[in-house]
Design an enzyme around this catalytic site. Structure first.
Site, short mmCIF file in Angstrom:
data_model
loop_
_atom_site.label_atom_id
_atom_site.label_comp_id
_atom_site.label_asym_id
_atom_site.label_seq_id
_atom_site.Cartn_x
_atom_site.Cartn_y
_atom_site.Cartn_z
N GLN A 12 0.85 -1.19 0.00
CA GLN A 12 0.00 0.00 0.00
C GLN A 12 0.88 1.23 0.00
O GLN A 12 1.78 1.37 0.83
CB GLN A 12 -0.93 0.03 1.21
CG GLN A 12 -1.81 1.28 1.24
CD GLN A 12 -2.92 1.21 2.26
OE1 GLN A 12 -3.27 0.13 2.73
NE2 GLN A 12 -3.48 2.35 2.61
N GLY A 13 0.64 2.13 -0.96
CA GLY A 13 1.38 3.38 -1.05
C GLY A 13 0.46 4.55 -0.81
O GLY A 13 -0.68 4.40 -0.34
N ASP A 135 8.33 9.21 -12.78
CA ASP A 135 8.91 8.71 -11.53
C ASP A 135 9.96 7.65 -11.84
O ASP A 135 9.90 6.52 -11.34
CB ASP A 135 7.81 8.14 -10.63
CG ASP A 135 8.30 7.85 -9.22
OD1 ASP A 135 9.33 8.40 -8.81
OD2 ASP A 135 7.64 7.05 -8.52
#
Length: 227
Positions: A12-13, A135
Site C-alpha cells: 500500500q502506497g 517517476d
C-alpha cells in the site's frame, strides 16, 4: 472485478493499494486507487479517474512503442482498478544493482554495464515516443527471472504523461539521476554510461534534451546550495 476477497493485499502506497491474485489462470496484480479524504469528493474522483486513465494509456502506449511493460488485462474505470500481468520471482533493478555492487566481481561489473546501456536505450525510446514516466527510479524497473538475462520491464506509470517537450524529457532524466545516485551512492560512472547511451540512442531532439538536462541539473544544484 468487483470482489477482491480472494486477492492478497501486497503493498500500500500513498496513491493505491496493490493486491496479488489470479485472473483466468494468470498471476496478476490489481492496483486500486483509493479516495483521498482530505480532498473535495468531486475533485478527488476526477483526479483519481484521470490518473487511472492516464496510467492505463501509458502502459498501452509503451507496448505499441516496443517498450516492455506489464500487460493490462483489465481496467475498471468506476472502481479505478487496474489488473496487470505479474512476474513471480522478479527483482527490482534497485535490488539487482545493489547485489552486483556488493559482489564486485568481473561478471557483476559486466552485467551492471550492460544494464546501464539497456536502461539508457529504453529511456531514449520512451522519450522518442513522447512518453514521460514521471517517476523514473530503479525501484520502478524490474527484471524477470533469471535476473542475469536482463529482461527489463518498466512499471508504475501513475505519474506518466505524454509530452513532446525537451524540457519535460530532461526533467525525467534528472529525476532518474537524482534517484539513481541517492539510492546507489558512488555510482557516478555507471550513471554516466546510462546517460551516454541515452544520448547516443535518442533519435529526436537529443542535443536539445542534453542541453536542457544540464540546465535542469544546474538549477537543482543551486536549489540545494541555497536551501
Amino acid at each position: 472485478m468487483e470482489n477482491l476477497s480472494e486477492f492478497e493485499l501486497w503493498k500500500q502506497g500513498a496513491e493505491a493499494k496493490v493486491y496479488l491474485g489470479d485472473f483466468f489462470g494468470q498471476p496478476v496484480i490489481v492496483k486500486e486507487r483509493f479516495p483521498k479524504k482530505y480532498r473535495h469528493p468531486a475533485l478527488d474522483q476526477n483526479l483519481t479517474q484521470d490518473r487511472f486513465k492516464s496510467e492505463a494509456r501509458m502502459l498501452v502506449r509503451c507496448k505499441a512503442a516496443g517498450i516492455k511493460t506489464p500487460t493490462v488485462y483489465y481496467a475498471d474505470y468506476i472502481s479505478c482498478r487496474l489488473c496487470l500481468e505479474y512476474f513471480p520471482g522478479s527483482a527490482t533493478a534497485k535490488d539487482f544493482i545493489n547485489e552486483k555492487l556488493l559482489m564486485n566481481d568481473e561478471r557483476s561489473r559486466d552485467l551492471l554495464n550492460k544494464l546501464m546501456a539497456l536502461i539508457g536505450s529504453n529511456v531514449a525510446r520512451l522519450h522518442d515516443n513522447d512518453i514521460i514516466h514521471g517517476d523514473l527510479t530503479t525501484s520502478n524497473l524490474i527484471l524477470r527471472e533469471p535476473h542475469d538475462d536482463l529482461d527489463l520491464y518498466f512499471i508504475d506509470f501513475g505519474l506518466g504523461y505524454v509530452s513532446k517537450s525537451p524540457e519535460d524529457k530532461s526533467v525525467d532524466l534528472y529525476v532518474l539521476e537524482r534517484a539513481f545516485l541517492s539510492t546507489h551512492p558512488g555510482t557516478e560512472e555507471l550513471f554516466a554510461l546510462l546517460l551516454r547511451t541515452y544520448l547516443d540512442k535518442s533519435t529526436r531532439d537529443g542535443k536539445e534534451i542534453a542541453a536542457k538536462f544540464y540546465e535542469v541539473r544546474l538549477r537543482g544544484r543551486k536549489r540545494v546550495m541555497i536551501g
